[in-house]
Design a protein around this motif. Structure first.
Motif, mmCIF file in Angstrom:
data_model
loop_
_atom_site.group_PDB
_atom_site.id
_atom_site.type_symbol
_atom_site.label_atom_id
_atom_site.label_comp_id
_atom_site.label_asym_id
_atom_site.label_seq_id
_atom_site.Cartn_x
_atom_site.Cartn_y
_atom_site.Cartn_z
ATOM 1 N N LYS A 122 -0.762 -19.529 10.934
ATOM 2 C CA LYS A 122 0.385 -20.383 10.676
ATOM 3 C C LYS A 122 0.709 -20.482 9.190
ATOM 4 C CE LYS A 122 -0.341 -24.338 12.279
ATOM 5 N NZ LYS A 122 -0.517 -25.665 12.939
ATOM 6 N N TRP A 123 -0.312 -20.513 8.338
ATOM 7 C CA TRP A 123 -0.122 -20.723 6.910
ATOM 8 C C TRP A 123 -0.136 -19.386 6.182
ATOM 9 C CZ3 TRP A 123 -0.271 -25.391 3.839
ATOM 10 C CH2 TRP A 123 -0.192 -26.554 4.611
ATOM 11 N N GLN A 124 0.705 -19.296 5.162
ATOM 12 C CA GLN A 124 0.730 -18.091 4.340
ATOM 13 C C GLN A 124 -0.514 -18.043 3.449
ATOM 14 O OE1 GLN A 124 4.365 -18.301 2.119
ATOM 15 N NE2 GLN A 124 5.657 -17.718 3.853
ATOM 16 N N SER A 125 -1.096 -16.877 3.370
ATOM 17 C CA SER A 125 -2.304 -16.733 2.552
ATOM 18 C C SER A 125 -2.003 -16.954 1.075
ATOM 19 C CB SER A 125 -2.915 -15.345 2.764
ATOM 20 O OG SER A 125 -1.955 -14.333 2.456
ATOM 21 N N GLY A 126 -0.804 -16.567 0.643
ATOM 22 C CA GLY A 126 -0.433 -16.778 -0.756
ATOM 23 C C GLY A 126 -0.316 -18.247 -1.111
ATOM 24 N N GLY A 205 3.467 -19.733 -4.466
ATOM 25 C CA GLY A 205 2.804 -19.383 -3.216
ATOM 26 C C GLY A 205 3.519 -18.267 -2.482
ATOM 27 N N ASP A 206 4.860 -18.327 -2.438
ATOM 28 C CA ASP A 206 5.629 -17.261 -1.783
ATOM 29 C C ASP A 206 5.441 -15.927 -2.506
ATOM 30 O OD1 ASP A 206 6.551 -19.095 0.054
ATOM 31 O OD2 ASP A 206 8.399 -19.523 -1.064
ATOM 32 N N LEU A 207 5.421 -15.980 -3.834
ATOM 33 C CA LEU A 207 5.221 -14.757 -4.605
ATOM 34 C C LEU A 207 3.834 -14.174 -4.355
ATOM 35 C CD1 LEU A 207 6.169 -12.744 -6.752
ATOM 36 C CD2 LEU A 207 5.311 -14.321 -8.508
ATOM 37 N N ALA A 208 2.814 -15.041 -4.339
ATOM 38 C CA ALA A 208 1.455 -14.560 -4.069
ATOM 39 C C ALA A 208 1.356 -13.955 -2.672
ATOM 40 C CB ALA A 208 0.455 -15.713 -4.213
ATOM 41 N N THR A 209 2.053 -14.549 -1.713
ATOM 42 C CA THR A 209 2.052 -14.009 -0.344
ATOM 43 C C THR A 209 2.689 -12.634 -0.306
ATOM 44 O OG1 THR A 209 2.153 -16.230 0.595
ATOM 45 C CG2 THR A 209 2.809 -14.429 2.018
ATOM 46 N N ALA A 210 3.849 -12.496 -0.970
ATOM 47 C CA ALA A 210 4.542 -11.207 -0.973
ATOM 48 C C ALA A 210 3.697 -10.122 -1.641
ATOM 49 C CB ALA A 210 5.882 -11.346 -1.692
ATOM 50 N N ILE A 211 3.038 -10.476 -2.754
ATOM 51 C CA ILE A 211 2.203 -9.486 -3.452
ATOM 52 C C ILE A 211 1.015 -9.085 -2.590
ATOM 53 C CG2 ILE A 211 0.685 -9.155 -5.433
ATOM 54 C CD1 ILE A 211 2.578 -10.910 -7.042
ATOM 55 N N GLU A 212 0.373 -10.080 -1.975
ATOM 56 C CA GLU A 212 -0.791 -9.770 -1.148
ATOM 57 C C GLU A 212 -0.419 -8.909 0.051
ATOM 58 O OE1 GLU A 212 -4.584 -12.099 0.880
ATOM 59 O OE2 GLU A 212 -2.735 -13.168 0.450
ATOM 60 N N GLU A 213 0.700 -9.245 0.696
ATOM 61 C CA GLU A 213 1.124 -8.440 1.840
ATOM 62 C C GLU A 213 1.493 -7.026 1.409
ATOM 63 O OE1 GLU A 213 4.302 -10.648 3.504
ATOM 64 O OE2 GLU A 213 3.003 -12.082 4.574
ATOM 65 N N SER A 214 2.109 -6.883 0.234
ATOM 66 C CA SER A 214 2.447 -5.546 -0.267
ATOM 67 C C SER A 214 1.196 -4.735 -0.553
ATOM 68 C CB SER A 214 3.307 -5.662 -1.532
ATOM 69 O OG SER A 214 4.513 -6.343 -1.270
ATOM 70 N N VAL A 215 0.200 -5.386 -1.164
ATOM 71 C CA VAL A 215 -1.054 -4.685 -1.468
ATOM 72 C C VAL A 215 -1.744 -4.253 -0.187
ATOM 73 C CG1 VAL A 215 -3.358 -4.939 -2.457
ATOM 74 C CG2 VAL A 215 -1.364 -5.801 -3.697
ATOM 75 N N HIS A 216 -1.793 -5.137 0.812
ATOM 76 C CA HIS A 216 -2.422 -4.775 2.078
ATOM 77 C C HIS A 216 -1.651 -3.652 2.761
ATOM 78 C CE1 HIS A 216 -5.657 -7.628 2.185
ATOM 79 N NE2 HIS A 216 -4.842 -8.670 2.061
ATOM 80 N N GLY A 217 -0.309 -3.674 2.631
ATOM 81 C CA GLY A 217 0.479 -2.608 3.238
ATOM 82 C C GLY A 217 0.204 -1.266 2.582
ATOM 83 N N ILE A 218 0.068 -1.275 1.252
ATOM 84 C CA ILE A 218 -0.234 -0.020 0.540
ATOM 85 C C ILE A 218 -1.602 0.493 0.955
ATOM 86 C CG2 ILE A 218 -0.713 0.946 -1.733
ATOM 87 C CD1 ILE A 218 1.418 -0.953 -2.856
ATOM 88 N N ARG A 219 -2.566 -0.399 1.114
ATOM 89 C CA ARG A 219 -3.913 0.029 1.523
ATOM 90 C C ARG A 219 -3.894 0.629 2.918
ATOM 91 N NH1 ARG A 219 -7.477 -5.202 -0.537
ATOM 92 N NH2 ARG A 219 -7.398 -4.713 -2.801
ATOM 93 N N VAL A 220 -3.100 0.012 3.820
ATOM 94 C CA VAL A 220 -3.000 0.550 5.185
ATOM 95 C C VAL A 220 -2.374 1.940 5.170
ATOM 96 C CG1 VAL A 220 -1.893 0.225 7.430
ATOM 97 C CG2 VAL A 220 -2.957 -1.704 6.283
ATOM 98 N N LEU A 221 -1.296 2.117 4.389
ATOM 99 C CA LEU A 221 -0.654 3.419 4.339
ATOM 100 C C LEU A 221 -1.582 4.467 3.749
ATOM 101 C CD1 LEU A 221 2.947 2.412 3.150
ATOM 102 C CD2 LEU A 221 2.245 3.171 5.422
ATOM 103 N N LYS A 222 -2.334 4.104 2.705
ATOM 104 C CA LYS A 222 -3.271 5.060 2.115
ATOM 105 C C LYS A 222 -4.387 5.407 3.088
ATOM 106 C CE LYS A 222 -2.534 4.154 -2.789
ATOM 107 N NZ LYS A 222 -3.172 3.746 -4.090
ATOM 108 N N SER A 223 -4.820 4.421 3.870
ATOM 109 C CA SER A 223 -5.862 4.696 4.857
ATOM 110 C C SER A 223 -5.358 5.676 5.915
ATOM 111 C CB SER A 223 -6.325 3.397 5.515
ATOM 112 O OG SER A 223 -6.839 2.515 4.547
#
Length: 223
Positions: A122-126, A205-223
């Protein structure tokens, strides 16, 4: 969704301080020492005008050069003592704030580990990261500096107005009247700043969420 939209209501100032008390309880002795040292700095600062008054009314008015040098030395000594007291106040109150920050972050981490997975869905990680880092840093700065400064500034204002009225009641009244617009502007600024600070925290908080989701997305694509 921002945290302010998810909360049912905001805690009062007293309730917030009561929740912080268990974390700051062990640091209270050092904070009291810091307040005492800060009051010593305030007392020293209020003593300087008396020394200047003596210097103007006696050696400078009579032209007694022999007393000018000791008078200047006394004023210089008072100024150096004020600087030392201010340095000691910052040095004494710094450690309690850092320990408070560490204990609060550990408590938040332990609490988050106990929450169900549905809460994290429910809560954003950022937002959680922003609260665990930025908000606690604000609490630490308030405990270490703002709280001590609030107590000492209040006492200094009361003592300063009292001395000013004791010297000259008319001058004290004029100064008080001239201070009213500044007080009104400060109160209005405080309300505006509270709103802007709340919005800034949500945006961080919104910015931290967007950055974290982008980083996780890049890691998934690289994997």
């Amino acid at each position: 969704m921002a945290i302010t939209q998810q909360q049912s209501g905001q805690l009062s100032t007293f309730s917030s301080l009561r929740r912080v008390y268990p974390f700051v309880q062990g640091a209270l002795p050092l904070l009291f020492v810091g307040i005492f040292v800060s009051l010593a700095a305030v007392a020293t600062a209020l003593t300087i005008p008396f020394a200047l008054r003596w210097l103007v009314d006696n050696p400078l008015s009579t032209g007694d050069v022999a007393q000018i040098v000791p008078g200047v030395a006394v004023i210089f000594g008072l100024g150096m003592a004020e600087v030392i007291f201010i340095y000691l106040r910052r040095w004494i109150t710094l450690a309690p704030g850092v320990h408070l920050e560490g204990k609060m972050r550990n408590a938040i981490y332990v609490h988050l580990q106990k929450l169900p997975v549905s809460f994290h869905d429910k809560w954003q990680s950022g937002q959680l990261l922003s609260r665990a880092m930025g908000d606690i840093s604000t609490v630490r700065r308030w405990i270490s500096f703002a709280l001590v400064q609030l107590v000492t500034s209040t006492i200094m204002l009361v003592a300063g107005f009292t001395l000013l009225f004791a010297f000259n009641a008319v001058l004290g009244a004029i100064f008080l009247i001239c201070s009213l617009p500044l007080i009104i502007i400060s109160l209005r600024f405080q309300r505006t700043f509270t709103t802007l600070a709340r919005n800034s925290q949500d945006q961080q908080g919104d910015l931290a969420t967007a950055i974290e989701e982008s980083v996780h997305g890049i890691r998934v694509l690289k994997s």
